[in-house]
Design a protein around this motif. Structure first.
Motif, PDB file in Angstrom:
ATOM      1  N   LYS A 204      19.432  -7.796  68.966  1.00 41.18           N
ATOM      2  CA  LYS A 204      19.650  -9.072  68.293  1.00 41.18           C
ATOM      3  C   LYS A 204      20.993  -8.978  67.570  1.00 41.18           C
ATOM      4  CE  LYS A 204      14.682  -9.261  67.402  1.00 41.18           C
ATOM      5  NZ  LYS A 204      13.631  -9.261  66.356  1.00 41.18           N
ATOM      6  N   ILE A 205      21.809  -9.990  67.711  1.00 41.41           N
ATOM      7  CA  ILE A 205      23.137  -9.985  67.101  1.00 41.41           C
ATOM      8  C   ILE A 205      23.248 -11.185  66.165  1.00 41.41           C
ATOM      9  CG2 ILE A 205      25.624 -10.013  67.523  1.00 41.41           C
ATOM     10  CD1 ILE A 205      25.083  -8.741  70.240  1.00 41.41           C
ATOM     11  N   LEU A 206      23.563 -10.930  64.883  1.00 46.92           N
ATOM     12  CA  LEU A 206      23.563 -11.963  63.857  1.00 46.92           C
ATOM     13  C   LEU A 206      24.885 -11.998  63.114  1.00 46.92           C
ATOM     14  CD1 LEU A 206      20.126 -11.112  62.187  1.00 46.92           C
ATOM     15  CD2 LEU A 206      20.534 -12.784  63.988  1.00 46.92           C
ATOM     16  N   MET A 207      25.301 -13.195  62.706  1.00 45.46           N
ATOM     17  CA  MET A 207      26.408 -13.376  61.779  1.00 45.46           C
ATOM     18  C   MET A 207      25.838 -14.111  60.568  1.00 45.46           C
ATOM     19  SD  MET A 207      30.234 -15.013  62.425  1.00 45.46           S
ATOM     20  CE  MET A 207      30.469 -14.011  63.901  1.00 45.46           C
ATOM     21  N   VAL A 208      25.960 -13.488  59.382  1.00 46.61           N
ATOM     22  CA  VAL A 208      25.251 -13.952  58.194  1.00 46.61           C
ATOM     23  C   VAL A 208      26.222 -14.253  57.064  1.00 46.61           C
ATOM     24  CG1 VAL A 208      23.468 -13.375  56.503  1.00 46.61           C
ATOM     25  CG2 VAL A 208      23.291 -12.499  58.850  1.00 46.61           C
ATOM     26  N   TYR A 209      25.996 -15.376  56.369  1.00 47.34           N
ATOM     27  CA  TYR A 209      26.757 -15.705  55.164  1.00 47.34           C
ATOM     28  C   TYR A 209      25.878 -15.472  53.947  1.00 47.34           C
ATOM     29  CZ  TYR A 209      29.113 -18.422  51.546  1.00 47.34           C
ATOM     30  OH  TYR A 209      29.719 -18.813  50.381  1.00 47.34           O
ATOM     31  N   ASP A 210      26.372 -14.690  53.000  1.00 40.46           N
ATOM     32  CA  ASP A 210      25.615 -14.385  51.781  1.00 40.46           C
ATOM     33  C   ASP A 210      26.601 -14.163  50.635  1.00 40.46           C
ATOM     34  OD1 ASP A 210      23.845 -13.629  49.854  1.00 40.46           O
ATOM     35  OD2 ASP A 210      22.915 -12.029  50.999  1.00 40.46           O
ATOM     36  N   GLU A 211      26.587 -15.049  49.651  1.00 43.55           N
ATOM     37  CA  GLU A 211      27.598 -15.030  48.595  1.00 43.55           C
ATOM     38  C   GLU A 211      27.497 -13.824  47.667  1.00 43.55           C
ATOM     39  OE1 GLU A 211      28.033 -19.893  48.211  1.00 43.55           O
ATOM     40  OE2 GLU A 211      26.949 -18.767  46.686  1.00 43.55           O
ATOM     41  N   ASP A 212      26.275 -13.390  47.354  1.00 47.03           N
ATOM     42  CA  ASP A 212      26.121 -12.329  46.355  1.00 47.03           C
ATOM     43  C   ASP A 212      25.480 -11.060  46.897  1.00 47.03           C
ATOM     44  OD1 ASP A 212      23.553 -13.165  46.742  1.00 47.03           O
ATOM     45  OD2 ASP A 212      23.173 -13.741  44.662  1.00 47.03           O
ATOM     46  N   GLY A 213      25.271 -10.986  48.201  1.00 44.85           N
ATOM     47  CA  GLY A 213      24.653  -9.805  48.786  1.00 44.85           C
ATOM     48  C   GLY A 213      23.158  -9.728  48.602  1.00 44.85           C
ATOM     49  N   ASP A 214      22.562 -10.771  48.039  1.00 45.08           N
ATOM     50  CA  ASP A 214      21.118 -10.816  47.821  1.00 45.08           C
ATOM     51  C   ASP A 214      20.530 -11.966  48.621  1.00 45.08           C
ATOM     52  OD1 ASP A 214      18.520 -10.880  46.996  1.00 45.08           O
ATOM     53  OD2 ASP A 214      18.948 -11.132  44.860  1.00 45.08           O
ATOM     54  N   PRO A 215      19.856 -11.677  49.749  1.00 43.07           N
ATOM     55  CA  PRO A 215      19.311 -12.756  50.580  1.00 43.07           C
ATOM     56  C   PRO A 215      18.191 -13.531  49.914  1.00 43.07           C
ATOM     57  CG  PRO A 215      18.559 -10.634  51.360  1.00 43.07           C
ATOM     58  CD  PRO A 215      19.574 -10.345  50.301  1.00 43.07           C
ATOM     59  N   GLN A 216      17.690 -13.024  48.771  1.00 39.82           N
ATOM     60  CA  GLN A 216      16.623 -13.726  48.071  1.00 39.82           C
ATOM     61  C   GLN A 216      17.149 -14.916  47.271  1.00 39.82           C
ATOM     62  OE1 GLN A 216      13.538 -12.873  48.723  1.00 39.82           O
ATOM     63  NE2 GLN A 216      14.219 -11.119  49.943  1.00 39.82           N
ATOM     64  N   THR A 217      18.443 -14.968  47.016  1.00 40.50           N
ATOM     65  CA  THR A 217      19.017 -16.072  46.248  1.00 40.50           C
ATOM     66  C   THR A 217      19.735 -17.040  47.178  1.00 40.50           C
ATOM     67  OG1 THR A 217      21.069 -14.829  45.862  1.00 40.50           O
ATOM     68  CG2 THR A 217      19.313 -14.626  44.218  1.00 40.50           C
ATOM     69  N   ALA A 218      19.676 -18.316  46.829  1.00 33.49           N
ATOM     70  CA  ALA A 218      20.294 -19.344  47.664  1.00 33.49           C
ATOM     71  C   ALA A 218      21.817 -19.309  47.533  1.00 33.49           C
ATOM     72  CB  ALA A 218      19.773 -20.721  47.250  1.00 33.49           C
ATOM     73  N   ASN A 219      22.482 -19.697  48.589  1.00 39.17           N
ATOM     74  CA  ASN A 219      23.935 -19.802  48.566  1.00 39.17           C
ATOM     75  C   ASN A 219      24.352 -21.189  48.090  1.00 39.17           C
ATOM     76  OD1 ASN A 219      24.500 -17.176  49.675  1.00 39.17           O
ATOM     77  ND2 ASN A 219      23.816 -17.962  51.655  1.00 39.17           N
ATOM     78  N   ALA A 220      25.337 -21.234  47.219  1.00 39.57           N
ATOM     79  CA  ALA A 220      25.808 -22.519  46.706  1.00 39.57           C
ATOM     80  C   ALA A 220      26.724 -23.214  47.702  1.00 39.57           C
ATOM     81  CB  ALA A 220      26.544 -22.321  45.384  1.00 39.57           C
ATOM     82  N   GLY A 221      27.419 -22.430  48.497  1.00 37.91           N
ATOM     83  CA  GLY A 221      28.360 -23.009  49.452  1.00 37.91           C
ATOM     84  C   GLY A 221      28.034 -22.609  50.871  1.00 37.91           C
ATOM     85  N   ARG A 222      29.038 -22.679  51.720  1.00 35.27           N
ATOM     86  CA  ARG A 222      28.867 -22.309  53.117  1.00 35.27           C
ATOM     87  C   ARG A 222      30.106 -21.553  53.555  1.00 35.27           C
ATOM     88  NH1 ARG A 222      27.501 -27.081  55.099  1.00 35.27           N
ATOM     89  NH2 ARG A 222      29.515 -27.645  55.977  1.00 35.27           N
ATOM     90  N   GLY A 223      29.927 -20.454  54.265  1.00 36.66           N
ATOM     91  CA  GLY A 223      31.041 -19.623  54.670  1.00 36.66           C
ATOM     92  C   GLY A 223      31.808 -20.192  55.843  1.00 36.66           C
ATOM     93  N   ASN A 224      32.929 -19.538  56.144  1.00 36.62           N
ATOM     94  CA  ASN A 224      33.783 -19.966  57.246  1.00 36.62           C
ATOM     95  C   ASN A 224      33.634 -19.100  58.479  1.00 36.62           C
ATOM     96  OD1 ASN A 224      34.998 -22.161  55.868  1.00 36.62           O
ATOM     97  ND2 ASN A 224      36.305 -20.724  54.747  1.00 36.62           N
TER      98      ASN A 224
END
Length: 237
Positions: A204-224
């Motif tokens: 499985k190959i994934l590209m992930v956006y995570d602002e603070d390195g904690d997947p338990q918290t929501a991201n405020a923005g969206r990555g590029n």
């Protein structure tokens, strides 16, 4: 090497069970969809034996299986026939995301109306020849004693974006490999710490956006997003 966080694993489980019908439609779509560049592998392309190594990709997809998308967006390109940047041979695998909104389905009973925005994109190299047969199709690799995954990769990622390759065993135990993309080809080899035996997914190959390195918290923005190239993906003893 590191383990996938709980939320990422939960999302993958949801996706694997809930969107394979939509993925099949996407893969069979019109030419303007970048995933239409996916090769249509046949069993005759599958190389490797029960000793040595099993090549999943080298100039073309060699698994004999299909490709399953985990999310839907027009901003993702998965090209198994990229000729701009191969390490060896004439082609390599290109995986890119421009950061635009991604959707994933949440609950099977509400499919396909219940969907949500996702902060990752990805795809799986599956055993089944058709995505619709994913749940019922496995492959027994136990005779090979495969315990390693290796590949070459290069590329660039935007801020707070990472790329992972995940290899699972029969019980769902997973090894997740986080890439550190470079503009030059880099060789990766990891021991997955267990025999790769009866599987539904080769990788499985994934590209992930995570602002603070904690997947338990929501991201405020969206990555590029970013762009990553792969070549010579193998599992071996």
């Amino acid at each position: 090497m590191f383990n996938v966080q709980d939320e990422s694993r939960g999302r993958l489980s949801v996706v694997l069970f809930c969107i394979f019908y939509s993925s099949f439609i996407v893969l069979a779509g019109c030419e303007k969809n970048p995933t239409s560049k996916l090769v249509n592998p046949s069993s005759s392309n599958t190389i490797g034996s029960w000793t040595g190594s099993w090549t999943l990709y080298d100039d073309e997809l060699k698994t004999g299986g299909a490709v399953m998308l985990y999310t839907e967006t027009d901003g993702v390109e998965i090209d198994f026939n990229d000729t701009d940047a191969p390490r060896v041979g004439s082609k390599c695998l290109k995986f890119s995301w421009d950061g635009r909104e991604v959707t994933a389905y949440s609950n099977p009973p509400e499919y396909p109306s219940d969907y949500r925005e996702s902060d990752f994109v990805g795809f799986g190299l599956i055993v089944a020849k058709q995505v619709s047969d994913y749940e019922e199709t496995t492959k027994d690799l136990s005779q090979g004693g495969f315990r390693k995954v290796s590949f070459w990769a290069k590329g660039s990622l935007n801020t707070d974006v990472s790329v992972k390759i995940e290899i699972e065993n029969t019980s769902g135990q997973a090894t997740s490999i986080k890439l550190l993309p470079s503009q030059e080809w880099v060789y990766y080899e990891y021991d997955v710490n267990y025999d790769i035996a009866v599987i539904k997914d080769y990788a499985k190959i994934l590209m992930v956006y995570d602002e603070d390195g904690d997947p338990q918290t929501a991201n405020a923005g969206r990555g590029n997003g970013g762009t990553v190239y792969f070549d010579e993906i193998k599992i071996s003893q």
